[in-house]
Design an enzyme around this catalytic site. Structure first.
Site, PDB file in Angstrom:
ATOM      1  N   SER A   1      -5.061   1.393  -2.565  1.00  0.00           N
ATOM      2  CA  SER A   1      -5.368   0.212  -3.394  1.00  0.00           C
ATOM      3  C   SER A   1      -5.333  -1.016  -2.503  1.00  0.00           C
ATOM      4  CB  SER A   1      -4.311   0.063  -4.495  1.00  0.00           C
ATOM      5  OG  SER A   1      -4.410  -1.209  -5.104  1.00  0.00           O
TER       6      SER A   1
ATOM      7  N   ASN B   1      -5.917  11.527  -5.851  1.00  0.00           N
ATOM      8  CA  ASN B   1      -6.245  10.417  -6.746  1.00  0.00           C
ATOM      9  C   ASN B   1      -5.130  10.099  -7.746  1.00  0.00           C
ATOM     10  OD1 ASN B   1      -8.188   8.710  -8.518  1.00  0.00           O
ATOM     11  ND2 ASN B   1      -7.496  10.342  -9.895  1.00  0.00           N
TER      12      ASN B   1
ATOM     13  N   ASN C   1       1.727  19.013 -12.046  1.00  0.00           N
ATOM     14  CA  ASN C   1       2.312  17.704 -11.735  1.00  0.00           C
ATOM     15  C   ASN C   1       2.240  17.497 -10.219  1.00  0.00           C
ATOM     16  OD1 ASN C   1       3.917  15.509 -11.200  1.00  0.00           O
ATOM     17  ND2 ASN C   1       5.499  16.083 -12.679  1.00  0.00           N
TER      18      ASN C   1
ATOM     19  N   TYR D   1       4.453  -0.123  -6.562  1.00  0.00           N
ATOM     20  CA  TYR D   1       3.062   0.350  -6.436  1.00  0.00           C
ATOM     21  C   TYR D   1       2.512  -0.012  -5.050  1.00  0.00           C
ATOM     22  CZ  TYR D   1      -1.848   0.984  -7.860  1.00  0.00           C
ATOM     23  OH  TYR D   1      -3.152   1.390  -7.967  1.00  0.00           O
ATOM     24  N   ALA D   2       2.749  -1.262  -4.616  1.00  0.00           N
ATOM     25  CA  ALA D   2       2.247  -1.711  -3.317  1.00  0.00           C
ATOM     26  C   ALA D   2       2.834  -0.870  -2.185  1.00  0.00           C
ATOM     27  CB  ALA D   2       2.580  -3.186  -3.106  1.00  0.00           C
ATOM     28  N   ALA D   3       4.139  -0.599  -2.274  1.00  0.00           N
ATOM     29  CA  ALA D   3       4.788   0.199  -1.219  1.00  0.00           C
ATOM     30  C   ALA D   3       4.213   1.613  -1.193  1.00  0.00           C
ATOM     31  CB  ALA D   3       6.293   0.236  -1.448  1.00  0.00           C
ATOM     32  N   SER D   4       3.979   2.186  -2.376  1.00  0.00           N
ATOM     33  CA  SER D   4       3.435   3.551  -2.413  1.00  0.00           C
ATOM     34  C   SER D   4       2.024   3.583  -1.839  1.00  0.00           C
ATOM     35  CB  SER D   4       3.448   4.103  -3.844  1.00  0.00           C
ATOM     36  OG  SER D   4       2.480   3.463  -4.663  1.00  0.00           O
ATOM     37  N   LYS D   5       1.218   2.567  -2.153  1.00  0.00           N
ATOM     38  CA  LYS D   5      -0.174   2.561  -1.700  1.00  0.00           C
ATOM     39  C   LYS D   5      -0.278   2.188  -0.218  1.00  0.00           C
ATOM     40  CE  LYS D   5      -2.135   3.806  -5.557  1.00  0.00           C
ATOM     41  NZ  LYS D   5      -2.827   5.108  -5.645  1.00  0.00           N
TER      42      LYS D   5
ATOM     43  N   ILE E   1     -10.628  -2.194 -10.891  1.00  0.00           N
ATOM     44  CA  ILE E   1     -11.612  -1.235 -11.408  1.00  0.00           C
ATOM     45  C   ILE E   1     -11.407  -1.094 -12.920  1.00  0.00           C
ATOM     46  CG2 ILE E   1     -12.539   1.111 -11.184  1.00  0.00           C
ATOM     47  CD1 ILE E   1     -12.703  -0.577  -8.559  1.00  0.00           C
TER      48      ILE E   1
END
Ligand code: NAD
Length: 249
Positions: free
Chosen positions: A143, A91, A64, A156-160, A189
């Site tokens: 991303s 990834n 993990n 997701y945006a904050a993490s990327k 994708i």
């Protein structure tokens, strides 16, 4: 001479999708491959066999990426069994999309842990090895959502976006040790992650993409191959979009 001849690469979350494509392409270019995912299954077994059939060393480790201790175990295993790591591709990633008013703390934490904490875990685990070697290339999969934001994806945006700040910092911190660190920012994708979207949502995306098609996982892997290889020997701290032009709109 192949681009990654005799190099050793580790790719996280690579049993399927974009990570799998990296493993196959890097093996075609001569790299030995270690890849991780949450669980061993038919997909991971099949990929090990496919990679070995290409004549390179290949191993799968169930691990993990958001768990610091498990990542340390992976690094120890790689040190013992391969003795070095030339390329690290961070990834592994997930989405838990929700508008902010409906997003739970669990959705926020889960995405930050898998997408961003994992990049810290793996970079920290493998930096000492790469520093001893005085060489290494780290490729972080971000991303375009991390660059532009997206309604319903604030976690997701904050993490990327976090990955991009992390990438630039590590490039500055470890550059003098011969370690490069770059990010790839894929757009839309075609993978299991995006195949869950409705036909209507997909059509909307296609309209906005100047190249008028979804990207292939191999499109992303080709950009990473460049960054991982010595072709990019003087490239560090960069974010390369692979999005058919989507982010320029
Ligand atoms: P995918 O869901 O097909 O594959 C992700 C893999 O990561 C899966 O095999 C999954 O089991 C594994 N994984 C999940 N959590 C993990 C964990 N904690 N530890 C180890 N492995 C874990 O996704 P994909 O589309 O191939 O995406 C790969 C990367 O590319 C992700 O970081 C994603 O955010 C990014 N990305 C994808 C797209 C897209 O359109 N598909 C666009 C931009 C960025």
């Amino acid at each position: 001479m192949k681009l990654l001849q005799d190099k050793t690469a580790l790719i996280t979350g690579a049993s399927r999708g974009i990570g799998r494509s990296h493993a196959l392409l890097f093996a075609d270019e001569g790299a030995n491959i270690i890849f991780t995912d949450l669980k061993q299954n038919e997909q991971s077994d099949a990929l090990v066999a496919e990679l070995r059939a290409k004549g390179v060393r290949a191993d799968f480790l169930a691990s993990n990426a958001s768990d610091f201790a498990q990542t340390q175990e992976v690094a120890a295993w790689v040190q013992e069994n391969y003795g070095r790591l030339d390329i690290l591709v961070n990834n592994a990633g997930i989405t838990r999309d929700q508008l902010i008013l409906r997003m739970s703390v669990e959705d926020w934490n889960m995405v930050m842990d898998v997408n961003l904490r994992s990049v810290f875990n793996y970079t920290k685990a493998f930096a000492p090895m790469m520093m001893r070697q005085r060489s290494g290339s780290i490729v972080n999969i971000s991303s375009i959502v991390g660059l532009n934001g997206n309604a319903g994806q604030c976690n997701y945006a904050a993490s990327k976006a976090g990955i991009i700040g992390f990438t630039r910092s590590i490039a500055k911190e470890l550059g003098s040790r011969g370690i490069r660190c770059n990010a790839v920012a894929p757009g839309f994708i075609e993978t299991p992650m995006t195949q869950q979207l409705s036909e209507e949502v997909r059509k909307e995306w296609m309209k906005q993409i100047p190249l008028h098609r979804g990207g292939l996982d191999t499109d992303v892997a080709h950009v990473s191959l460049f960054l991982a290889s010595d072709l990019a020997a003087y490239v560090t701290g960069q974010v390369i979009s692979c999005d058919g032009g989507l982010a320029i709109n």
